[in-house]
Design a protein around this motif. Structure first.
Motif, short mmCIF file in Angstrom:
data_model
loop_
_atom_site.label_atom_id
_atom_site.label_comp_id
_atom_site.label_asym_id
_atom_site.label_seq_id
_atom_site.Cartn_x
_atom_site.Cartn_y
_atom_site.Cartn_z
N ASN A 175 -11.51 20.89 -16.45
CA ASN A 175 -12.64 21.03 -15.55
C ASN A 175 -13.56 19.85 -15.84
O ASN A 175 -13.63 19.39 -16.99
CB ASN A 175 -13.36 22.36 -15.79
CG ASN A 175 -14.54 22.58 -14.86
OD1 ASN A 175 -15.63 22.05 -15.09
ND2 ASN A 175 -14.33 23.36 -13.81
N ARG A 176 -14.25 19.39 -14.82
CA ARG A 176 -15.08 18.20 -15.01
C ARG A 176 -16.11 18.40 -16.11
O ARG A 176 -16.54 17.43 -16.76
CB ARG A 176 -15.74 17.82 -13.68
CG ARG A 176 -16.37 16.44 -13.66
CD ARG A 176 -16.53 15.94 -12.23
NE ARG A 176 -17.30 16.84 -11.40
CZ ARG A 176 -18.62 16.79 -11.24
NH1 ARG A 176 -19.33 15.87 -11.90
NH2 ARG A 176 -19.24 17.62 -10.44
N HIS A 214 -10.64 19.68 -3.26
CA HIS A 214 -11.50 18.67 -3.86
C HIS A 214 -10.91 17.26 -3.67
O HIS A 214 -11.41 16.32 -4.27
CB HIS A 214 -11.62 18.91 -5.37
CG HIS A 214 -12.21 20.22 -5.73
ND1 HIS A 214 -13.57 20.45 -5.79
CD2 HIS A 214 -11.62 21.40 -6.06
CE1 HIS A 214 -13.80 21.70 -6.14
NE2 HIS A 214 -12.63 22.31 -6.31
N GLN A 274 -9.30 17.49 -20.08
CA GLN A 274 -10.45 17.73 -19.20
C GLN A 274 -10.01 18.56 -17.99
O GLN A 274 -9.97 18.07 -16.86
CB GLN A 274 -11.07 16.40 -18.75
CG GLN A 274 -12.43 16.53 -18.09
CD GLN A 274 -12.96 15.20 -17.60
OE1 GLN A 274 -12.21 14.27 -17.29
NE2 GLN A 274 -14.29 15.10 -17.53
N GLY A 298 -16.88 11.86 -13.65
CA GLY A 298 -16.17 12.76 -14.56
C GLY A 298 -15.23 12.00 -15.47
O GLY A 298 -15.11 12.31 -16.67
N THR A 302 -17.91 11.10 -7.68
CA THR A 302 -17.85 12.28 -8.55
C THR A 302 -16.69 12.18 -9.53
O THR A 302 -16.83 12.46 -10.73
CB THR A 302 -17.73 13.56 -7.71
OG1 THR A 302 -18.88 13.69 -6.87
CG2 THR A 302 -17.61 14.79 -8.60
N VAL A 303 -15.53 11.77 -9.02
CA VAL A 303 -14.37 11.61 -9.89
C VAL A 303 -14.62 10.53 -10.94
O VAL A 303 -14.34 10.72 -12.13
CB VAL A 303 -13.11 11.29 -9.07
CG1 VAL A 303 -11.93 10.98 -9.98
CG2 VAL A 303 -12.76 12.44 -8.14
N PRO A 360 -6.15 16.10 -12.83
CA PRO A 360 -6.82 17.38 -12.95
C PRO A 360 -7.07 18.03 -11.59
O PRO A 360 -7.26 17.34 -10.58
CB PRO A 360 -8.14 17.02 -13.64
CG PRO A 360 -8.37 15.58 -13.30
CD PRO A 360 -7.01 14.96 -13.21
N SER A 361 -7.09 19.35 -11.59
CA SER A 361 -7.24 20.09 -10.34
C SER A 361 -8.59 19.83 -9.68
O SER A 361 -8.73 20.00 -8.46
CB SER A 361 -7.06 21.58 -10.58
OG SER A 361 -7.98 22.05 -11.55
N TRP A 362 -9.58 19.38 -10.48
CA TRP A 362 -10.90 19.16 -9.89
C TRP A 362 -10.97 17.89 -9.04
O TRP A 362 -12.03 17.59 -8.47
CB TRP A 362 -12.00 19.17 -10.96
CG TRP A 362 -11.77 18.32 -12.17
CD1 TRP A 362 -11.23 18.71 -13.36
CD2 TRP A 362 -12.12 16.94 -12.33
NE1 TRP A 362 -11.20 17.67 -14.25
CE2 TRP A 362 -11.76 16.57 -13.65
CE3 TRP A 362 -12.72 15.98 -11.51
CZ2 TRP A 362 -11.96 15.29 -14.14
CZ3 TRP A 362 -12.93 14.70 -11.99
CH2 TRP A 362 -12.53 14.35 -13.30
N MET A 363 -9.85 17.16 -8.92
CA MET A 363 -9.82 16.08 -7.94
C MET A 363 -8.69 16.27 -6.92
O MET A 363 -8.35 15.35 -6.19
CB MET A 363 -9.70 14.71 -8.62
CG MET A 363 -8.45 14.50 -9.44
SD MET A 363 -8.15 12.75 -9.83
CE MET A 363 -7.67 12.11 -8.22
#
Length: 389
Positions: free
Chosen positions: A59-60, A108, A57, A121, A117-118, A101-104
């Protein structure tokens, strides 16, 4: 002393011999099958496998189908060698490295355990991967992640938040895969550290059975050395703490990780440690199974691991069986031939604190504490049941 015949499970935590977990980035189905041939040769019945969360994953909004297909092929490879599979989801933490993941991260930056949000996801990830692996007949368990409490210093949380986080994801997991065991995994700070925000009650309340990870580098090997009674009985001690803390006295306890870390267990003593430690826990009627960490060594051409992580395998990277592996194979052969006579303890010791209600007093049962030493001394005469006050 009451006796019953039991058949515990035996397995290995699968660390790929070629490329460690980086091998997920360049998946080689033939290499996986060669590794599983090693493990099946020992008489093991299962493997625990570790897909890496941010690589599935990134990206979310993206769950990579190719990465999930590689995981499913690994499960099929296990089946080809007569092995059932437990899948861990949130890696999370592996061999001293964290994978998130980079989205957290970066701008972010958010808590894995508290940010909505995390968590949303992550719930999508858990649901998607659990549904996929549950289609395979040889998958028997799914754990939320490998020692997820290793991640809390960089992901602030409280005891209330960590409990709610695990409950929420286990509910998602159980809906996605209702016919397999749904489990929560923590390392032993949850049992021994006063202010740790993951509590013993969660380990024994959440999920379908309890998992414990017994590592003697947590201080117990300094109590009496590599083959001292405290070191050799630490896994049994953790199982007894878990049984005492559970509301259901018959809740099984899976020794999900145990190994021979150096320098605590020198190479020339690793076979003896394996024989005596595993022999001790096999008679515990609460034991569900023993899963060795790990299947294969880490190639020393890979850099920056703590030194003890490189040599924990049952096999070398070139597939040579190591002394601990032979000791484990001998134990398995004996159990298959003769079974195990589980022993119900006739001796009990009352812990100094109730781990369910007084988690701040966990150091009073930690390795080297007065209570722990008292239990070890009593254990010399046979199994010892722990009860909470």
């Amino acid at each position: 002393m009451a006796l019953q015949t039991v058949t515990p499970r035996f397995g290995a935590n699968y660390v790929p011999s070629a490329g460690w977990f980086y091998s997920w980035l360049d998946y080689d189905p033939d290499a996986v099958r060669r590794d599983f041939a090693d493990l099946a040769g020992l008489g093991l019945d299962h493997v625990r496998v570790f897909p890496v969360w941010p690589w599935i994953q990134p990206n979310r909004a993206i769950l990579r189908e190719r990465a999930i297909a590689d995981l499913l092929d690994t499960i099929d490879a296990a089946a080809e060698h007569g092995l059932t599979v437990a899948v861990d989801l949130i890696q999370g933490h592996l061999s001293s490295f964290d994978f998130l993941p980079s989205w957290m991260l970066t701008w972010h930056k958010a808590s894995l355990f508290e940010d909505r949000t995390v968590r949303d996801g992550l719930a999508t990830y858990v649901d998607t991967v659990a549904r996929a692996v549950a289609t395979k007949q040889n998958v028997f368990a799914i754990t939320l992640g490998n020692e997820v409490n290793n991640l809390w210093p960089d992901s602030p949380t409280t005891a209330e938040s960590s409990t709610a986080w695990a409950q929420e994801l286990l509910t998602t997991l159980k809906k996605a895969a209702p016919d397999v065991l749904a489990l929560h995994s923590v390392f032993d700070d949850a049992w021994y550290s006063a202010d740790h925000p993951f509590h013993p009650a969660d380990a024994v309340n959440l999920g379908d059975l309890t998992t414990v990870h017994s590592w003697v580098f947590n201080g117990v090997s300094r109590v009496d050395g590599p083959l001292g009674p405290a070191t050799l009985t630490h896994a049994d001690y953790l199982i007894e703490l878990a049984r005492a803390t559970a509301l259901d006295p018959d809740r099984p306890v899976w020794l999900q990780e145990i190994g021979v870390p150096g320098p605590d267990i020198p190479v020339d003593l690793q076979a003896e440690f394996t024989r005596r430690t595993v022999g001790t826990v096999l008679t515990n009627p609460s034991l569900y199974g023993v899963t060795w960490w790990s299947s294969h060594d880490i190639d020393r051409r890979l850099l920056d691991f703590p030194d003890r992580e490189y040599d924990l395998g049952l096999f070398t990277v070139d597939h040579q069986r190591k002394p601990a592996a032979q000791a484990l194979a001998d134990i398995i052969a004996d159990v298959k031939a003769n079974g195990v006579r589980a022993q119900e303890p006739t001796t009990t010791l009352t812990a100094p604190a109730n781990l369910r209600t007084e988690p701040s007093r966990r150091p009073e049962v930690a390795p080297g504490s007065d209570f722990h030493r008292q239990w070890v001394a009593a254990r010399a005469d046979g199994p010892v049941r722990i009860v909470l006050p």
